[in-house]
Motif scaffolding. Structure first.
Motif, PDB file in Angstrom:
ATOM      1  N   ASP A  97       0.812  -1.221   0.000  1.00 33.35           N
ATOM      2  CA  ASP A  97       0.000   0.000   0.000  1.00 33.35           C
ATOM      3  C   ASP A  97       0.844   1.269   0.000  1.00 33.35           C
ATOM      4  O   ASP A  97       0.285   2.370  -0.086  1.00 33.35           O
ATOM      5  N   GLY A  98       2.159   1.109   0.144  1.00 34.54           N
ATOM      6  CA  GLY A  98       3.014   2.288   0.055  1.00 34.54           C
ATOM      7  C   GLY A  98       3.847   2.614   1.270  1.00 34.54           C
ATOM      8  O   GLY A  98       4.553   3.629   1.272  1.00 34.54           O
ATOM      9  N   ALA A  99       3.791   1.777   2.333  1.00 34.08           N
ATOM     10  CA  ALA A  99       4.667   2.023   3.477  1.00 34.08           C
ATOM     11  C   ALA A  99       6.120   1.884   3.045  1.00 34.08           C
ATOM     12  O   ALA A  99       6.435   1.111   2.128  1.00 34.08           O
ATOM     13  N   TYR A 100       7.006   2.611   3.691  1.00 36.51           N
ATOM     14  CA  TYR A 100       8.403   2.621   3.255  1.00 36.51           C
ATOM     15  C   TYR A 100       9.107   1.303   3.569  1.00 36.51           C
ATOM     16  O   TYR A 100       9.829   0.756   2.740  1.00 36.51           O
ATOM     17  N   ASP A 101       8.927   0.768   4.777  1.00 32.42           N
ATOM     18  CA  ASP A 101       9.662  -0.440   5.190  1.00 32.42           C
ATOM     19  C   ASP A 101       8.953  -1.047   6.398  1.00 32.42           C
ATOM     20  O   ASP A 101       8.133  -0.392   7.041  1.00 32.42           O
ATOM     21  N   PHE A 102       9.231  -2.326   6.666  1.00 32.36           N
ATOM     22  CA  PHE A 102       8.805  -2.894   7.940  1.00 32.36           C
ATOM     23  C   PHE A 102       9.973  -3.652   8.556  1.00 32.36           C
ATOM     24  O   PHE A 102      10.821  -4.201   7.849  1.00 32.36           O
ATOM     25  N   ILE A 103      10.023  -3.642   9.871  1.00 27.74           N
ATOM     26  CA  ILE A 103      11.112  -4.272  10.605  1.00 27.74           C
ATOM     27  C   ILE A 103      10.492  -5.203  11.640  1.00 27.74           C
ATOM     28  O   ILE A 103       9.655  -4.787  12.452  1.00 27.74           O
ATOM     29  N   ALA A 104      10.893  -6.472  11.591  1.00 24.65           N
ATOM     30  CA  ALA A 104      10.315  -7.467  12.503  1.00 24.65           C
ATOM     31  C   ALA A 104      11.076  -7.489  13.824  1.00 24.65           C
ATOM     32  O   ALA A 104      12.300  -7.352  13.860  1.00 24.65           O
ATOM     33  N   LYS A 105      10.312  -7.627  14.908  1.00 27.91           N
ATOM     34  CA  LYS A 105      10.922  -7.756  16.229  1.00 27.91           C
ATOM     35  C   LYS A 105      11.346  -9.218  16.452  1.00 27.91           C
ATOM     36  O   LYS A 105      10.662 -10.129  15.988  1.00 27.91           O
ATOM     37  N   PRO A 106      12.422  -9.450  17.188  1.00 25.36           N
ATOM     38  CA  PRO A 106      13.384  -8.438  17.676  1.00 25.36           C
ATOM     39  C   PRO A 106      14.296  -8.017  16.534  1.00 25.36           C
ATOM     40  O   PRO A 106      14.585  -8.808  15.635  1.00 25.36           O
ATOM     41  N   PHE A 107      14.745  -6.777  16.541  1.00 21.48           N
ATOM     42  CA  PHE A 107      15.565  -6.276  15.434  1.00 21.48           C
ATOM     43  C   PHE A 107      16.898  -5.755  15.966  1.00 21.48           C
ATOM     44  O   PHE A 107      17.005  -5.293  17.094  1.00 21.48           O
ATOM     45  N   ALA A 108      17.903  -5.802  15.083  1.00 21.82           N
ATOM     46  CA  ALA A 108      19.203  -5.209  15.409  1.00 21.82           C
ATOM     47  C   ALA A 108      19.082  -3.699  15.267  1.00 21.82           C
ATOM     48  O   ALA A 108      18.407  -3.199  14.354  1.00 21.82           O
ATOM     49  N   THR A 109      19.727  -2.966  16.176  1.00 17.44           N
ATOM     50  CA  THR A 109      19.610  -1.501  16.128  1.00 17.44           C
ATOM     51  C   THR A 109      20.130  -0.941  14.813  1.00 17.44           C
ATOM     52  O   THR A 109      19.589   0.038  14.293  1.00 17.44           O
ATOM     53  N   ASP A 110      21.176  -1.562  14.242  1.00 18.07           N
ATOM     54  CA  ASP A 110      21.718  -1.081  12.959  1.00 18.07           C
ATOM     55  C   ASP A 110      20.681  -1.181  11.854  1.00 18.07           C
ATOM     56  O   ASP A 110      20.635  -0.331  10.958  1.00 18.07           O
TER      57      ASP A 110
END
Length: 457
Positions: A97-110
Motif C-alpha cells: 500500500d506504500g509504506a516505506y519499510d517494515f522491521i520485525a521484532k526483535p531487530f538489530a539496532t543497525d
C-alpha cells in the motif's frame, strides 16, 4: 549526510519506546516519542520534514490505521512499521500500500538506524523537489530575480525603490548573471512600461554599424543608406534603452552617447535636425568601470555620467542557496517547452548543482536544466565525482559509497525492474542481491517494485 532529521516514534510499550528513542538519538536523529498514534497524528504538521516509525499493534489506533491517515495527508511521507512475528502479513500488505519499510521484532539496532537514514534521505529529496516545483510555479509569468539570499533580496528591494525614479543605471555582473533581466525589470516596474524596451549589445556590432544602429540615419547618409532608419535611441524614447557590454563601445561613439545623455536629444546621420528624446538608459558592463585598470579606453566622464546608480549582480557561486530555486524554475520551463515531465533531481545532480562553480552563471544553469530535462545530462555518479565530505574517507569506504549510490541510481532509472537493473550493471543476480543486503538497499522504495522481483527475470 547530516542525520538530524526529525523522527516521530510511536509505541505503546514505554520501555521499548524509551530504548528505541535513545538508539535513534545516538544516531543523530531528532526524535519525538509518542505512546499513542492519535497524539502523533495530531502533532504531525503539513510538510513535516522527517519520517514516522510506528509499532503496528497498539490500542485504539494501530500502526496500519495511522499509516492510512498519514497517506491521506501526504503520500510521500515515509512510514516504517515495526512488527511482531504474527504481524508480518499485515506489514507486507502495508508495504504494497506504500509504506516505506517494515522491521520485525526483535531487530538489530543497525537495521533500524539504516532504514531510518535512507527514509530520511528520501524525504529530504521529496521536499526539495517540491520546493523546486513551487519556486517554478511562483516564478511563472513574471520572471523575477529568483533567489532568497540576502544579496538578491537587497537587489530586488533596490530595484523597486529606483524603478520609477527615471535615473540612469549602471549594472555590473559577470557574463550570464542576469544583467538584461535587471534592466527589463527596471523598465516593467516603471511608468515607462508602456514604452519600448530597446536592447543593444555594444560588443556584437562593428563601429561602422553601431553608429547607425544607435543614432539612425537619413537616406543617402552613407553608401548603402537607401531608406530612412530610426535609431535605437530614438525608438526607445518614452521607454528604456539597454546598452549591454558598454565597455566595448568604440571611443568615438562614447563621445556621441555622452552628449545624448547630457542633452537628451539625438541627431541622426545625414541630417542636422535635432530630435528631443525622453528615455532612461540602463548600461551593463562585465568589468568594474570604476577601476582604471579594468576600464581601459572607456571614457571616465561617460562612466561618471552613467554611474548615477550602480547595481551589482553577485555571481551564482556566491549565492549557492539560490541555485536549487533557479534550477527548479528552468527545469519546469524546459519541461513545458519540450512537452515532457521534468525528472526527479538525483543525489548526483544535486551535488553537481552545489559544487560546480558555474562560470557562465544563470545562463549556464538554464542550459544545464534544459539538458537535464532532455535526458542529456547523466544522473549517474562518476568515479571522479567525489563529494568534499567523502574526500577524507579511506579509498575502500569511498568505493563502497559510490557502489551503493550507483545501484540506487540504476534501480531508479529502471523503475525498480530487477532484470534491467542487473543487465545495466553487468553483474550476476546473486552478486546483485548480496550487494543490496550489504548496502541496506530497500527495493520497495523504487517505483515499479511489486514485491516479486523474480517475475522480472
Amino acid at each position: 549526510m547530516n542525520d538530524s532529521s526529525p523522527v516521530f516514534l510511536i509505541d505503546d510499550d514505554k520501555d521499548l519506546l524509551k530504548a528505541t528513542k535513545q538508539t535513534l538519538e545516538l544516531a543523530g536523529f531528532a526524535v519525538s516519542a509518542f505512546a499513542a498514534a492519535s497524539d502523533a497524528l495530531a502533532a504531525l504538521t503539513p510538510g513535516f520534514a522527517g519520517i514516522v516509525v510506528s509499532d503496528i499493534r497498539m490500542p485504539q489506533m494501530d500502526g496500519q490505521q495511522l499509516f492510512a491517515h498519514i497517506k491521506e495527508r501526504d503520500a510521500d511521507l515515509p512510514v516504517i512499521l515495526v512488527t511482531g512475528h504474527g504481524d508480518i502479513p499485515m506489514a507486507v500488505q502495508a508495504i504494497q500500500d506504500g509504506a516505506y519499510d517494515f522491521i520485525a521484532k526483535p531487530f538489530a539496532t543497525d537495521r533500524l538506524v539504516q532504514s531510518v537514514r535512507r527514509a530520511a534521505e528520501k524525504r529530504r529529496l521529496v521536499l526539495e523537489n517540491r520546493s523546486l516545483r513551487l519556486a517554478a510555479e511562483q516564478a511563472q509569468g513574471d520572471l523575477p530575480l529568483i533567489g532568497q539570499t540576502p544579496a538578491m533580496e537587497r537587489l530586488r528591494h533596490t530595484l523597486r525603490q529606483i524603478a520609477d525614479t527615471d535615473v540612469d543605471v549602471l549594472v555590473t555582473g559577470e557574463t550570464g548573471s542576469g544583467k538584461e533581466v535587471v534592466a527589463s525589470l527596471l523598465h516593467r516596474w516603471s511608468r515607462r512600461a508602456k514604452g519600448n524596451f530597446v536592447a543593444l549589445n555594444c560588443g556584437a556590432l562593428p563601429e561602422t554599424v553601431i553608429e547607425s544602429e544607435l543614432f539612425g540615419h537619413e537616406p543617402g547618409a552613407f553608401t548603402g543608406a537607401q531608406k530612412k532608419r530610426i535609431g535605437r535611441i530614438e525608438y526607445a524614447s518614452s521607454g528604456t534603452l539597454f546598452l549591454d557590454e558598454i565597455e566595448s563601445m568604440p571611443p568615438a561613439i562614447q563621445v556621441q552617447l555622452l552628449r545624448v545623455l547630457e542633452m537628451r536629444e539625438v541627431t541622426p546621420l545625414g541630417t542636422n535636425e535635432v530630435r528631443p528624446i525622453d528615455l532612461r538608459v540602463v548600461a551593463a558592463a562585465k568589468v568594474d568601470l570604476g577601476d582604471p585598470g579594468q576600464r581601459g579606453d572607456f571614457r571616465e566622464d561617460l562612466y561618471y555620467r552613467l554611474n548615477v546608480v550602480t547595481l551589482s549582480i553577485p555571481p551564482l557561486r556566491d549565492r549557492r542557496d539560490d541555485i536549487p530555486l533557479l534550477f527548479g524554475y528552468f527545469a519546469e520551463r524546459a519541461a513545458s517547452r519540450f512537452k515532457r515531465e521534468a525528472p526527479a533531481v538525483s543525489t548526483t545532480v544535486r551535488r553537481h548543482l552545489q559544487q560546480h562553480d558555474w562560470p557562465g552563471n544563470v545562463r549556464e544553469l538554464a542550459h544545464f536544466a534544459e539538458r537535464f530535462v532532455l535526458g542529456l545530462e547523466s544522473t549517474t555518479a562518476k568515479p571522479g565525482d567525489v563529494p568534499a565530505a567523502d574526500a577524507a574517507l579511506p579509498l575502500p569506504a569511498r568505493i563502497e559509497r559510490y557502489e551503493a549510490e550507483l545501484i540506487r541510481e540504476t534501480l531508479s532509472q529502471n523503475n525498480g525492474d530487477v532484470r534491467r537493473t542487473i543487465e545495466a550493471l553487468g553483474i550476476p543476480r546473486k552478486t546483485f542481491y548480496d550487494k543490496l543486503q550489504r548496502h541496506g538497499i530497500v527495493r520497495g522504495e523504487f517505483a515499479g517494485f511489486d514485491g516479486d522481483d523474480r517475475r522480472n527475470s
